[in-house]
Design a protein around this motif. Sequence first.
Motif, PDB file in Angstrom:
ATOM      1  N   THR A   1       0.841  -1.167  -0.033  1.00 56.65           N
ATOM      2  CA  THR A   1       0.074  -0.280   0.021  1.00 56.65           C
ATOM      3  C   THR A   1       1.015   1.249   0.119  1.00 56.65           C
ATOM      4  O   THR A   1       2.054   1.143   0.379  1.00 56.65           O
ATOM      5  CB  THR A   1      -0.981   0.168   1.274  1.00 56.65           C
ATOM      6  N   ASP A   2       0.311   2.456  -0.461  1.00 56.68           N
ATOM      7  CA  ASP A   2       1.007   3.753  -0.394  1.00 56.68           C
ATOM      8  C   ASP A   2       1.428   4.005   1.029  1.00 56.68           C
ATOM      9  O   ASP A   2       2.384   4.533   1.473  1.00 56.68           O
ATOM     10  CB  ASP A   2       0.092   5.045  -0.804  1.00 56.68           C
ATOM     11  N   ALA A   3       0.412   3.720   2.088  1.00 58.34           N
ATOM     12  CA  ALA A   3       0.715   3.982   3.553  1.00 58.34           C
ATOM     13  C   ALA A   3       2.294   2.935   3.961  1.00 58.34           C
ATOM     14  O   ALA A   3       2.918   3.771   4.427  1.00 58.34           O
ATOM     15  CB  ALA A   3      -0.346   3.706   4.233  1.00 58.34           C
ATOM     16  N   THR A   4       2.058   2.110   3.711  1.00 56.40           N
ATOM     17  CA  THR A   4       3.383   1.215   4.163  1.00 56.40           C
ATOM     18  C   THR A   4       4.815   1.653   3.060  1.00 56.40           C
ATOM     19  O   THR A   4       5.554   1.910   3.686  1.00 56.40           O
ATOM     20  CB  THR A   4       2.999  -0.300   3.339  1.00 56.40           C
ATOM     21  N   LEU A   5       4.429   2.009   1.688  1.00 57.92           N
ATOM     22  CA  LEU A   5       5.533   2.729   1.172  1.00 57.92           C
ATOM     23  C   LEU A   5       6.098   3.963   1.751  1.00 57.92           C
ATOM     24  O   LEU A   5       7.540   4.061   1.839  1.00 57.92           O
ATOM     25  CB  LEU A   5       5.455   2.850  -0.444  1.00 57.92           C
ATOM     26  N   VAL A   6       5.317   4.804   2.071  1.00 57.09           N
ATOM     27  CA  VAL A   6       5.525   6.306   2.858  1.00 57.09           C
ATOM     28  C   VAL A   6       6.335   5.675   4.008  1.00 57.09           C
ATOM     29  O   VAL A   6       7.300   6.438   4.676  1.00 57.09           O
ATOM     30  CB  VAL A   6       4.341   6.851   3.208  1.00 57.09           C
ATOM     31  N   SER A   7       5.761   4.918   4.771  1.00 53.23           N
ATOM     32  CA  SER A   7       6.470   4.515   6.195  1.00 53.23           C
ATOM     33  C   SER A   7       7.853   4.137   5.966  1.00 53.23           C
ATOM     34  O   SER A   7       8.792   4.470   6.610  1.00 53.23           O
ATOM     35  CB  SER A   7       5.508   3.482   6.902  1.00 53.23           C
ATOM     36  N   ASN A   8       8.126   3.156   4.916  1.00 48.74           N
ATOM     37  CA  ASN A   8       9.216   2.507   4.516  1.00 48.74           C
ATOM     38  C   ASN A   8      10.115   3.727   4.212  1.00 48.74           C
ATOM     39  O   ASN A   8      11.394   3.716   4.482  1.00 48.74           O
ATOM     40  CB  ASN A   8       9.092   1.453   3.515  1.00 48.74           C
ATOM     41  N   TYR A   9       9.769   4.743   3.482  1.00 50.68           N
ATOM     42  CA  TYR A   9      10.465   5.570   2.883  1.00 50.68           C
ATOM     43  C   TYR A   9      10.961   6.726   4.184  1.00 50.68           C
ATOM     44  O   TYR A   9      12.325   6.886   4.213  1.00 50.68           O
ATOM     45  CB  TYR A   9       9.917   6.570   2.007  1.00 50.68           C
ATOM     46  N   ILE A  10      10.242   6.757   5.080  1.00 48.68           N
ATOM     47  CA  ILE A  10      10.568   7.676   6.397  1.00 48.68           C
ATOM     48  C   ILE A  10      11.637   6.830   7.149  1.00 48.68           C
ATOM     49  O   ILE A  10      12.529   7.452   7.464  1.00 48.68           O
ATOM     50  CB  ILE A  10       9.102   7.900   7.145  1.00 48.68           C
ATOM     51  N   LYS A  11      11.379   5.588   6.932  1.00 47.65           N
ATOM     52  CA  LYS A  11      12.442   4.873   7.801  1.00 47.65           C
ATOM     53  C   LYS A  11      13.964   4.795   7.041  1.00 47.65           C
ATOM     54  O   LYS A  11      14.589   3.981   7.598  1.00 47.65           O
ATOM     55  CB  LYS A  11      11.718   3.542   8.072  1.00 47.65           C
ATOM     56  N   GLY A  12      13.891   5.276   5.801  1.00 46.88           N
ATOM     57  CA  GLY A  12      15.203   5.308   5.256  1.00 46.88           C
ATOM     58  C   GLY A  12      15.261   4.320   3.996  1.00 46.88           C
ATOM     59  O   GLY A  12      16.383   4.258   3.326  1.00 46.88           O
TER      60      GLY A  12
ATOM     61  N   GLU B   1      14.952   4.154   0.401  1.00 48.65           N
ATOM     62  CA  GLU B   1      14.769   5.225  -0.761  1.00 48.65           C
ATOM     63  C   GLU B   1      13.882   4.521  -1.870  1.00 48.65           C
ATOM     64  O   GLU B   1      13.254   5.317  -2.415  1.00 48.65           O
ATOM     65  CB  GLU B   1      16.185   5.584  -1.430  1.00 48.65           C
ATOM     66  N   SER B   2      14.197   3.220  -1.969  1.00 52.82           N
ATOM     67  CA  SER B   2      13.377   2.578  -3.026  1.00 52.82           C
ATOM     68  C   SER B   2      11.816   2.712  -2.983  1.00 52.82           C
ATOM     69  O   SER B   2      11.091   2.541  -4.072  1.00 52.82           O
ATOM     70  CB  SER B   2      13.752   1.187  -3.501  1.00 52.82           C
ATOM     71  N   ALA B   3      11.244   2.843  -1.908  1.00 54.70           N
ATOM     72  CA  ALA B   3       9.900   3.009  -1.550  1.00 54.70           C
ATOM     73  C   ALA B   3       9.483   4.276  -2.389  1.00 54.70           C
ATOM     74  O   ALA B   3       8.527   4.188  -2.877  1.00 54.70           O
ATOM     75  CB  ALA B   3       9.655   2.950  -0.075  1.00 54.70           C
ATOM     76  N   LEU B   4       9.901   5.288  -2.251  1.00 58.10           N
ATOM     77  CA  LEU B   4       9.550   6.644  -2.841  1.00 58.10           C
ATOM     78  C   LEU B   4       9.679   6.490  -4.288  1.00 58.10           C
ATOM     79  O   LEU B   4       8.591   6.783  -5.164  1.00 58.10           O
ATOM     80  CB  LEU B   4      10.524   7.667  -2.606  1.00 58.10           C
ATOM     81  N   GLU B   5      10.597   5.686  -4.900  1.00 53.72           N
ATOM     82  CA  GLU B   5      10.712   5.231  -6.361  1.00 53.72           C
ATOM     83  C   GLU B   5       9.293   4.585  -6.660  1.00 53.72           C
ATOM     84  O   GLU B   5       9.049   4.745  -7.708  1.00 53.72           O
ATOM     85  CB  GLU B   5      12.256   4.531  -6.644  1.00 53.72           C
ATOM     86  N   ILE B   6       8.973   3.621  -5.990  1.00 54.61           N
ATOM     87  CA  ILE B   6       7.776   2.859  -6.392  1.00 54.61           C
ATOM     88  C   ILE B   6       6.539   3.819  -6.564  1.00 54.61           C
ATOM     89  O   ILE B   6       5.807   3.928  -7.196  1.00 54.61           O
ATOM     90  CB  ILE B   6       7.613   1.465  -5.597  1.00 54.61           C
ATOM     91  N   LEU B   7       6.575   4.604  -5.411  1.00 51.84           N
ATOM     92  CA  LEU B   7       5.375   5.498  -5.244  1.00 51.84           C
ATOM     93  C   LEU B   7       5.277   6.583  -6.508  1.00 51.84           C
ATOM     94  O   LEU B   7       4.404   6.779  -7.012  1.00 51.84           O
ATOM     95  CB  LEU B   7       5.458   6.348  -3.918  1.00 51.84           C
ATOM     96  N   ILE B   8       6.381   6.994  -6.891  1.00 47.45           N
ATOM     97  CA  ILE B   8       6.679   7.855  -7.970  1.00 47.45           C
ATOM     98  C   ILE B   8       6.189   7.250  -9.298  1.00 47.45           C
ATOM     99  O   ILE B   8       5.326   7.597 -10.097  1.00 47.45           O
ATOM    100  CB  ILE B   8       8.005   8.455  -8.267  1.00 47.45           C
TER     101      ILE B   8
END
Length: 194
Positions: A7-18, A20-27
Amino acid sequence: MQQELITDATLVSNYIKGDESALEILIKRHKQRIYSFIYSKVYDRDVAEDIFQDTFIKVIRTLKRGAYNEEGKFLPWVMRISHNLVIDFFRKNNRMPKFDNAGDFNIFSVLSDSSLNAEKTIIKEQVEHDVRRLVDELPDDQKEVLMMRIYNDMSFKEISERTGVSINTALGRMRYALINLRKIIDKHNIVLTN
């Protein structure tokens, strides 16, 4: 395939925790929707690309600061940022976009139903904010009558008694307030829509 299940929420959480690839997936997941929205307003690929990049710079900064709250969904939040950057772009160039969703592209067609209400709420709040700013530009006597009539739902008889002027004077002030609002809206080329 695995990325679609996160989910987007999990990806955001993962990105905040460091992560970087989570943001790439969101974009990648939302690029087409966000870019299409921006392009539908500016009709210029270079400008749309700049605003798209500025949107995600703002997203990254907000996430890194820890200022993002999970109340809203990720996509409507990013859409609001891009919407505000489009408005900023037009303000800098002394012309306002026509956010009337005319033509083939409709922002609501690219958002899921649950996002629809959030986007409508955002637009409604923006329109209300813009209207209040416009009302503030009116002369005090016109502003007073308009506020009493529209926001306090008072009759012209009540307005007349409260302000100490005749009913005809109150009606006249309301009429001039509306005429002046139209002039201000035309002068700034503003489109109010929700």
